[in-house]
Design a protein around this motif. Structure first.
Motif, short mmCIF file in Angstrom:
data_model
loop_
_atom_site.label_atom_id
_atom_site.label_comp_id
_atom_site.label_asym_id
_atom_site.label_seq_id
_atom_site.Cartn_x
_atom_site.Cartn_y
_atom_site.Cartn_z
N GLU A 307 -3.12 -0.93 -3.13
CA GLU A 307 -4.36 -1.69 -2.91
C GLU A 307 -4.97 -1.99 -4.27
OE1 GLU A 307 -5.90 -2.41 0.06
OE2 GLU A 307 -4.78 -1.19 1.51
N GLN A 308 -5.76 -3.06 -4.33
CA GLN A 308 -6.50 -3.31 -5.55
C GLN A 308 -7.60 -2.25 -5.70
OE1 GLN A 308 -5.81 -5.45 -8.02
NE2 GLN A 308 -3.95 -5.94 -6.85
N PRO A 309 -7.86 -1.79 -6.90
CA PRO A 309 -8.87 -0.73 -7.09
C PRO A 309 -10.25 -1.18 -6.62
CG PRO A 309 -7.55 -1.06 -9.08
CD PRO A 309 -7.22 -2.19 -8.17
N ARG A 310 -10.97 -0.24 -6.05
CA ARG A 310 -12.36 -0.51 -5.66
C ARG A 310 -13.08 0.82 -5.49
NH1 ARG A 310 -9.50 -1.37 -0.81
NH2 ARG A 310 -10.14 0.03 0.88
N ALA A 311 -14.37 0.78 -5.54
CA ALA A 311 -15.17 1.98 -5.36
C ALA A 311 -14.94 2.56 -3.97
CB ALA A 311 -16.65 1.65 -5.56
N GLY A 312 -14.74 3.88 -3.90
CA GLY A 312 -14.56 4.56 -2.63
C GLY A 312 -13.13 4.62 -2.13
N LEU A 313 -12.19 3.99 -2.85
CA LEU A 313 -10.81 3.97 -2.38
C LEU A 313 -10.22 5.38 -2.34
CD1 LEU A 313 -8.31 2.40 -1.48
CD2 LEU A 313 -7.76 2.02 -3.91
N ARG A 314 -10.49 6.16 -3.36
CA ARG A 314 -9.96 7.52 -3.40
C ARG A 314 -10.43 8.33 -2.19
NH1 ARG A 314 -7.86 11.28 -6.90
NH2 ARG A 314 -8.36 13.43 -6.32
N ILE A 329 -3.41 4.12 -8.17
CA ILE A 329 -2.96 2.79 -7.81
C ILE A 329 -1.47 2.71 -8.12
CG2 ILE A 329 -3.22 0.31 -8.23
CD1 ILE A 329 -5.62 1.67 -6.87
N ASP A 330 -0.70 2.13 -7.22
CA ASP A 330 0.74 2.03 -7.43
C ASP A 330 1.02 1.38 -8.79
OD1 ASP A 330 3.51 1.25 -7.36
OD2 ASP A 330 3.45 1.48 -5.18
N PRO A 331 1.83 2.03 -9.64
CA PRO A 331 2.09 1.47 -10.98
C PRO A 331 2.62 0.04 -10.95
CG PRO A 331 2.91 3.72 -10.83
CD PRO A 331 2.48 3.33 -9.45
N GLU A 332 3.28 -0.35 -9.84
CA GLU A 332 3.80 -1.71 -9.75
C GLU A 332 2.67 -2.75 -9.70
OE1 GLU A 332 6.42 -1.92 -6.46
OE2 GLU A 332 7.82 -0.42 -7.25
N LEU A 333 1.46 -2.33 -9.32
CA LEU A 333 0.34 -3.25 -9.21
C LEU A 333 -0.52 -3.28 -10.48
CD1 LEU A 333 -0.96 -2.51 -5.59
CD2 LEU A 333 0.72 -4.20 -6.34
#
Length: 382
Positions: A307-314, A329-333
């Motif tokens: 997923e694209q990083p965003r607040a609250g994702l963790r 975040i997946d290193p591929e992204l």
């Protein structure tokens, strides 16, 4: 004679904030159970008993009790210091160890006799062990040489110095009717790292060729690299590997101890004995929707979120997978460094502007992250 070879216990390890004390109790209980079952004449612990040079009282208690329990199986027990251990602190325990019938060698001493240990099995077989704790490069090479030599020359000097030390310790290895052994905590050229070692002490500057060991040695018991493996050389050389995967980079390793049967006149017979008590380390990846659908594997988890990083994702991932210790975040992204993104000009620009540039360079388009940064800046300013 029979030898149980183990190393790299790393007692006191904390993984991403998660204490592994209970796992270590179970792992060392497993090692002790193997010793009871196999009845070795000699147990060798080839360094890194602890994960830190300042172990907690709990970690110290666990290691000393494990050493005592191994001694009570009837085996001679020899343990050396590794790069994670505090050599002088281990040497300070030598009076206790000697009273318990345990041999400890925390650091390298000037007298070679300190590192040559003789013994006899219950059946009368004589053995000699050259025990070399971890020796850092800055102590192995004189400071003036570090400044005057090239990196390649310094590396060669370190390898030469180790070779001279081991040669001195194994001078009597041509005597017949005795089993000759070496234990050391170091990196050998050509060996594979386990995935969780401290890079500063496993880089090639610390690697020595297998030729530093004499062909007259019946077995070389190594510690430092966490993957169990044999090393090609002039004699049988082996890393026992760690009995517990200390980091996610080691999740494919098979934790084990090594058992060796050898006589003065026969070649070493070597086998692995798995140690399965520790919690497995696993990696899973996917979008939030995919992670919500999977059945989480048993063990501690590393999660790569697509997923694209965003607040609250963790927090969302943690709610789905409570045993996730590491969430990324997946290193591929994630854009590779230097992949066409411009470097922000710092002069005359505010922290907010610099942070916004950083987010843009990493593909972060979430306004919530910028708002959280603004709140932090306001707290700092006031």
């Amino acid at each position: 004679m029979k030898i149980l070879h183990t190393s790299d216990w790393h007692v006191g390890k904390v993984l991403k904030g998660q204490s592994r004390a209970e796992e270590h109790k179970q792992v060392l209980a497993g090692v002790i159970e193997i010793a009871h079952r196999e009845q070795p004449d000699l147990v060798i612990i080839a360094g890194d008993l602890y994960d830190t040079a300042a172990p907690t009282p709990e970690a110290t208690r666990l290691v000393t009790r494990a050493l005592t329990a191994l001694r009570r199986t009837g085996a001679d027990v020899v343990a050396i210091g590794g790069n994670h251990d505090n050599g002088p602190a281990l040497d300070a325990l030598r009076p206790w160890a000697e009273a318990a019938g345990i041999t400890l060698r925390g650091g390298v001493r000037e007298d070679p006799a300190e590192h040559v240990i003789d013994g006899t099995t219950a059946d009368g077989e004589r053995w000699r062990l050259a025990a070399l704790p971890f020796l850092s490069q800055r102590y192995a090479v004189r400071a003036v040489e570090m400044y005057e030599l090239t990196a390649a020359e310094t590396t060669q000097t370190y390898a030469d110095h180790l070779g001279r030390i081991i040669g001195r310790l194994t001078e009597g290895f041509d005597e017949p009717d005795r089993v000759h052994l070496v234990t050391a905590h170091l990196t050998v050229v050509g060996a594979a790292t386990g995935g969780g070692e401290r890079d500063a002490h496993t880089i090639m500057g610390y690697a020595v060729p297998a030729s530093v060991f004499p062909g007259t040695a019946h077995y070389v018991a190594l510690g430092h690299l966490h993957r169990a493996q044999r090393v090609q050389g002039p004699c049988p050389i082996r890393y026992s590997g760690a009995p517990l995967a200390v980091d996610f980079g080691e999740q494919e390793n098979v934790p084990a101890v090594t058992l060796v049967e050898v006589t003065a006149t026969t070649a070493a017979r070597i086998r692995e004995e798995p140690v399965t008590a520790a919690t497995a380390l696993r990696t899973v990846r996917g979008t939030l929707a995919q992670l919500a659908e999977i059945t989480p594997p048993e063990g501690w988890l590393r999660v790569y979120v697509r997923e694209q990083p965003r607040a609250g994702l963790r927090e969302e991932v943690q709610q789905l997978l409570p045993r996730a210790l590491e969430i990324r975040i997946d290193p591929e992204l994630v854009p590779a460094p230097g992949s066409g993104t411009r470097v922000a000009q710092r002069s005359g620009r505010s922290p907010r502007q610099l942070f916004a540039d950083y987010l843009d360079s990493r593909g972060h388009a979430d306004d919530g992250v910028r708002e959280l940064f603004d709140e932090l800046i306001e707290e700092v300013d006031h």
